[in-house]
Design a protein around this motif. Structure first.
Motif, PDB file in Angstrom:
ATOM      1  N   ALA A 345       0.817  -1.216   0.000  1.00  0.00           N
ATOM      2  CA  ALA A 345       0.000   0.000   0.000  1.00  0.00           C
ATOM      3  C   ALA A 345       0.847   1.260   0.000  1.00  0.00           C
ATOM      4  N   THR A 346       1.990   1.202   0.687  1.00  0.00           N
ATOM      5  CA  THR A 346       2.935   2.329   0.679  1.00  0.00           C
ATOM      6  C   THR A 346       4.280   1.838   1.191  1.00  0.00           C
ATOM      7  N   GLY A 347       5.363   2.528   0.771  1.00  0.00           N
ATOM      8  CA  GLY A 347       6.705   2.193   1.233  1.00  0.00           C
ATOM      9  C   GLY A 347       7.320   1.035   0.475  1.00  0.00           C
ATOM     10  N   GLY A 348       8.086   0.223   1.205  1.00  0.00           N
ATOM     11  CA  GLY A 348       8.666  -0.984   0.625  1.00  0.00           C
ATOM     12  C   GLY A 348      10.084  -0.860   0.124  1.00  0.00           C
ATOM     13  N   ARG A 349      10.647   0.363   0.115  1.00  0.00           N
ATOM     14  CA  ARG A 349      11.997   0.541  -0.419  1.00  0.00           C
ATOM     15  C   ARG A 349      12.924   1.096   0.666  1.00  0.00           C
ATOM     16  N   ARG A 350      14.202   1.163   0.309  1.00  0.00           N
ATOM     17  CA  ARG A 350      15.177   1.719   1.248  1.00  0.00           C
ATOM     18  C   ARG A 350      16.207   2.557   0.507  1.00  0.00           C
ATOM     19  N   ASN A 351      16.836   3.448   1.248  1.00  0.00           N
ATOM     20  CA  ASN A 351      17.989   4.208   0.778  1.00  0.00           C
ATOM     21  C   ASN A 351      19.063   4.056   1.851  1.00  0.00           C
ATOM     22  N   TYR A 352      20.003   3.161   1.600  1.00  0.00           N
ATOM     23  CA  TYR A 352      21.013   2.778   2.584  1.00  0.00           C
ATOM     24  C   TYR A 352      20.297   2.230   3.831  1.00  0.00           C
TER      25      TYR A 352
END
Length: 472
Positions: A345-352
């Motif tokens: 629904a939202t999110g799911g990623r990362r940056n470092y």
């Protein structure tokens, strides 16, 4: 920083780097304890335990109260240290420092309330001329092994009751976050704790920690961390008391009669504080089908408003997770759930190490996020038809630390209280809530024993029974 061994500050050639989780920069280094440091700490603790045993309750209480006062005086230093070693936001770190001072104050008060009871021996035929009582005495040497996520307050939950009960303590803090514990050691000595009664040893848990766990001079091991490490400690400890808080996969049940705004607030606070790195973080949410869509809409709006970034900024709501390895694992768990049929629904990623606050919908029960402890900023939201269905799902993991239900129906509340297999059940409050004086601990794989000042003191003392023959 140096480590504290038998009241002295010791350095070694081998070092551990403490990194700022936000960018990976080096904050400080700490030494790796050698075998002779472990032995010196144990020898000192045996001596320190005798010194502590001879202190009056008033003297122990005074030391703990002074510790609370000194923590308050050095709030900024403790706060900055926690931000840099854990990656907590300034607001979260400051709250932990305030909480830690309160913890020591509560321990100071509880140190004056350690007492026993009389025993009615004359109620037993043949013992009509006997009278007596039992008292609580210090256990002796306590080893405290603490986690990275709440390094100051959870250390206080072990050290404070141990001192209140009259024990000596050896602390082995998490290698990623030892700095605030070392500052606390310095503070306790300044407050008047006998130096023989405290050591803070830095180094790997498998080496330093396990040497302490195995030693027969240690009477109690108090550990907070993963189930796997807890099992290794249990295998190696031998004949001593073991207290363990081993995490959870905390569920929240929301019925159609619930105050949805209140429930959303609790889920956001409980799911994303400290980037979800709390053993009682909200991880699974079960919403009755009639209000599922409305709840999800409110939740997504609130989650998308969270400001994620540099934890040193006052405006940041959520900072990084502890390291990139864990960030990668968390996202892999999200991906596994999506591949199994969950909707992102939202999110799911990362940056470092910055993992986006994530919401997954209708997640299959066999996925890791539904069965294990995520320790990251992700919440799985599923629908249910009947309350019994939701309770069964809530109970379906090997964990049982805290669970909650939001409802305005008293019968639903009591049904949940009766059937949920958890050490704590909260009504119209999220699973993240903890009053530090309450009995805190879990069922099943969530641990053994209870924290909370009075309850921890009971775990850290021995009972001695006294019998008088009064007949002539």
């Amino acid at each position: 920083m140096k480590m504290l061994v038998a009241g002295k500050w010791i350095d070694r050639d081998r070092k551990i780097e403490v990194l700022f989780p936000y960018d990976g920069s080096v904050v400080d280094t700490v030494p790796v304890a050698e075998e002779e440091d472990v032995e010196r700490a144990l020898e000192s603790a045996v001596e320190g335990a005798q010194l502590m045993r001879n202190l009056s309750a008033y003297e122990r209480s005074t030391i703990l109260k002074r510790t609370a006062d000194l923590i308050r005086q050095n709030e900024a230093k403790f706060t900055d240290t926690i931000v840099m070693e854990v990656g907590k936001t300034v607001k979260e770190a400051r709250a932990e420092v305030v909480r830690t001072a309160e913890l020591f104050e509560l321990c100071s008060e509880e140190a004056k309330r350690i007492h026993g009871e009389t025993i009615p021996f004359d109620s037993l035929k043949g013992s009509e001329h006997k009278t007596g009582y039992f008292v609580r005495e210090p256990a002796g040497v306590v080893v405290a092994i603490t986690p990275f996520n709440v390094p100051l307050a959870l250390c206080a939950h072990k050290i404070g009751p141990a001192i209140a009960a009259g024990n000596a303590v050896i602390v082995k803090p998490a290698s990623k976050t030892p700095l605030s514990t070392l500052l606390l050691g310095e503070t306790l000595l300044e407050a008047g704790l006998p130096p023989q009664a405290l050591s803070v040893l830095t180094g790997p848990g498998g080496g330093v920690g396990m040497k302490l766990v195995r030693d027969r001079r240690v009477r109690v091991v108090s550990f907070t961390g993963s189930v796997g490490v807890g099992e290794e400690i249990a295998k190696n400890a031998g004949l001593k008391k073991i207290l363990m808080e081993l995490g959870s996969n905390s569920p929240v049940i929301i019925t159609k009669s619930a105050d949805l705004q209140k429930a959303v607030k609790a889920v956001v606070s409980g799911g994303y504080s400290i980037a979800g790195q709390v053993c009682i973080s909200v991880q699974r949410v079960y919403v009755q089908r009639e209000v599922f869509s409305e709840f999800v809409e409110l939740l997504l709006k609130a989650v998308k408003e969270l400001k994620v970034g540099d934890p040193k900024l006052e405006t940041t709501d959520m900072g990084p997770v502890i390291d990139e390895q864990n960030a990668q694992r968390i996202v892999e768990w999200f991906d596994e759930a999506i591949q199994a049929g969950a909707k992102l629904a939202t999110g799911g990623r990362r940056n470092y190490t910055l993992v986006e606050p994530t919401v997954l919908l209708e997640v299959p029960g066999k996925t890791k996020i539904m069965r294990e402890e995520l320790f990251g900023p992700g919440v799985a939201v599923n629908s249910f038809e009947t309350l019994q269905e939701a309770i069964d799902e809530a109970n379906s993991t090997r964990y049982g630390l805290q669970a909650s239900i939001f409802t305005s129906d008293l019968f639903e509340a009591f049904e949940a209280i009766r059937k949920l297999q958890f050490g704590g059940v909260l009504i119209n409050e999220g699973t993240r809530y903890r009053a530090d004086f309450m009995p805190y601990g879990g069922y099943k794989d969530s641990g053994i024993g209870r924290e909370g000042m009075r309850f921890a003191i009971e775990e850290l003392t021995e009972l001695k029974t006294v019998v008088f023959e009064t007949g002539r």
